[in-house]
Design an enzyme around this catalytic site. Structure first.
Site, short mmCIF file in Angstrom:
data_model
loop_
_atom_site.label_atom_id
_atom_site.label_comp_id
_atom_site.label_asym_id
_atom_site.label_seq_id
_atom_site.Cartn_x
_atom_site.Cartn_y
_atom_site.Cartn_z
N SER A 427 0.83 -1.21 0.00
CA SER A 427 0.00 0.00 0.00
C SER A 427 0.86 1.26 0.00
O SER A 427 0.53 2.25 -0.65
CB SER A 427 -0.93 -0.02 1.21
OG SER A 427 -1.77 1.12 1.23
N LEU A 430 2.12 1.91 -3.53
CA LEU A 430 1.07 2.47 -4.38
C LEU A 430 0.76 3.92 -4.00
O LEU A 430 0.51 4.76 -4.88
CB LEU A 430 -0.20 1.62 -4.27
CG LEU A 430 -0.09 0.18 -4.79
CD1 LEU A 430 -1.40 -0.57 -4.59
CD2 LEU A 430 0.29 0.17 -6.27
N HIS A 431 0.79 4.23 -2.70
CA HIS A 431 0.56 5.62 -2.28
C HIS A 431 1.69 6.54 -2.77
O HIS A 431 1.43 7.68 -3.16
CB HIS A 431 0.43 5.70 -0.76
CG HIS A 431 -0.93 5.40 -0.24
ND1 HIS A 431 -1.43 4.12 -0.13
CD2 HIS A 431 -1.94 6.22 0.18
CE1 HIS A 431 -2.66 4.16 0.34
NE2 HIS A 431 -2.99 5.42 0.54
N GLU A 432 2.92 6.03 -2.73
CA GLU A 432 4.04 6.85 -3.20
C GLU A 432 3.94 7.10 -4.70
O GLU A 432 4.23 8.20 -5.18
CB GLU A 432 5.36 6.16 -2.87
CG GLU A 432 6.59 7.00 -3.14
CD GLU A 432 6.66 8.25 -2.26
OE1 GLU A 432 7.15 9.29 -2.76
OE2 GLU A 432 6.24 8.18 -1.09
#
Length: 514
Positions: A427, A430-432
């Site tokens: 996660s 993906l957030h980065e």
């Protein structure tokens, strides 16, 4: 002149009630005449014939032990609806005051033409919007080929059973197990990662405006997750026809569309638009479309989007711009003050965005598609721990991570704690990508923000398991502090500072004075 003695006598006479010979046990069988009234077992009348009541000062006000309603030993729990309304009013009034203050200082900061929307940014964004879903249809072609391979393998086994016996069937099973399926898995992996990788490169190198880049990356991540779910689910469904003994483990809802009958363009297109990240051959469906409901939800989405834009431009942007010199000089007290000032409006914008997406937009999309399961979130705001929040606020992502990451790892012998850590690592990546690539600053803040959730979950997990109210309140307070004061405002401030240090503002408006 009337003396005080005369007044006292007159008052006493008016209050006296003559005994009633017909009264028994405090009640009277005599009908009350005109101008009479029953008071405390007596009747009295005034000269005008209007009934009046006699009151005796002996009522037992304190008849039994009672507790204050806010005490722990109170028999009933009071409602805090009034305090909730007060909090909402304070939040609204406080933010309106700050926005008015900004208006007095800076004037109107809302300006569409002031943003640096470059022509090639819009063109590339549109190209990516239409090209990214092509990877989902490439996954369909791969899976169609796999289905043909599976049907061929089943046919060979049936012919083997009829002719060559068990030994030959065993050899065919070994050949089928190793021949095409590794290539199928590799093709799915290449296709999914090309979807995410190509989009990331184009956005990072060629799309300047962060809003267009964020929309493109969000679209690519959603399609990437859908491709992964489509590939994993169909792989396991394929095993049910290759090894019929495993078919009993399938959910009953899948029986109406068994593999490979689900491998159709219609089925894939529905999954493409469905408000879920988890592929199923069949979903629960509603009976009809309520177009009035759809119109209301879309109206809410439009209104809240407008609100978020106005709030961001009029209030959040000036706070961010005025924080740059404080970060450059590392004035910690001023940075904390800016974070606290930013936390309120960032929370309001985030709550508006949450409602616009999960309550309004996804419900409208589900209504149009007659998608029956609309539990896109539960009451995450009451979370007694950080872990509960991550399990309840974004159900589509939670279902994906649990079904395709956490449960498979646990099934392979990983401990639940390590599997949970891997979920947050994925996660975080993906957030980065979602934040760092559009801002052209992959500085790891979004990634670390997700990884830091692991110790926070461990800290608040004992509070979640305790049954006392105070422990749940403490866990909820830790969640809100980490979410509102430390998490989002700090990440927004750091990425904004990195963007400004690299490019300057995306707005053509001059920097406002503090």
């Amino acid at each position: 002149m009337t003396s005080s003695t005369d007044i006292a006598v007159a008052t006493t006479t008016a209050l006296e009630v003559p005994p009633n010979p017909h009264r028994a046990n405090g009640s009277s069988s005599e009908p009350r005449g005109e101008g009479q009234a029953a008071v405390n077992g007596h009747t009295t009348a005034n000269g005008n014939g209007v009934a009046s009541k006699k009151y005796r000062h002996v009522a037992a006000v304190h008849s039994r032990p009672k507790t204050s309603c806010l005490s722990h030993d109170s028999e009933t729990t009071p409602s805090f609806l009034g305090f909730r309304n007060l909090m909402v009013l304070v939040l609204i009034v406080g933010n309106l005051r700050l926005m008015i203050e900004n208006y007095i200082k800076y004037g109107v900061l809302i300006c569409i033409r002031c943003h640096d929307y470059r022509r090639h940014d819009i063109v590339l964004g549109l190209i990516l919007y239409f090209l990214v879903p092509c990877h989902l249809f490439a996954a369909y072609i791969i899976e169609l080929s796999a289905a043909e391979q599976a049907k061929g393998a089943v046919g060979r086994r049936k012919r083997s059973d009829a002719s060559n016996g068990a030994a030959r069937d065993k050899e065919l099973r070994k050949a089928d197990d190793r021949s095409p399926w590794t290539l199928i898995a590799l093709a799915h992996a290449v296709n999914a990662n090309l979807c995410l990788g190509v989009t990331s490169v184009v956005v990072y190198r060629h799309i300047h405006h962060p809003l267009i880049g964020t929309a493109s990356m969000l679209h690519a991540i959603i399609v990437w997750l859908k491709i992964c779910s489509y590939a994993f689910t169909n792989r396991d469904l394929r095993q049910t026809i290759l090894f019929p003994g495993t078919a009993a483990a399938l959910p009953a809802i899948y029986s109406s569309r068994p593999y490979p009958r689900n491998i159709t363009l219609k089925n894939l297109t529905y999954f493409w638009w469905a408000p879920t990240l988890v592929y199923q051959p069949v979903y629960p469906r509603s009976k009809h479309i309520r177009w009035g409901f759809v119109a209301k939800r879309l109206g809410e989405t439009a209104a809240l989007s407008m609100f978020m834009w106005i709030a961001s431009a009029q209030y959040a942007a000036p706070v961010l711009r005025n924080s740059l010199d404080k970060i450059q000089t590392m004035h910690l007290t001023s940075i904390v003050e800016r974070l606290m000032k930013l936390s309120t409006i960032s929370l309001v914008i985030w709550l508006a965005g949450f409602f616009a997406v999960f309550q309004s937009l996804l419900n409208a999309l589900a209504e149009v598609l007659m998608f029956g399961d609309r539990e896109f979130y539960t009451d995450w705001w009451n979370s007694p721990s950080v872990g509960t929040y991550w399990r309840t606020w974004n159900k589509p992502v939670y279902h994906f991570m649990k079904r395709h990451v956490f449960s498979p790892l646990v099934g392979r012998g990983w401990s639940p704690k390590v599997a949970s850590a891997m979920v947050f690592v994925l996660s975080g990546i993906l957030h980065e990508l979602l934040v760092g690539v559009p801002t052209h600053n992959i500085i790891g803040v979004a990634f670390m923000g997700m990884v830091v959730q692991i110790p926070l979950i461990a800290i608040t997990l004992p509070l979640e398991r305790m049954r006392s109210v105070n422990s749940k309140i403490a866990g909820n307070a830790i969640f809100w502090v980490s979410f509102c004061l430390v998490g989002q405002p700090l990440a927004a401030l750091l990425y904004f500072f990195a963007w400004q240090a690299k490019y300057g503002s995306v707005s053509k408006m001059p920097r406002v004075a503090r």
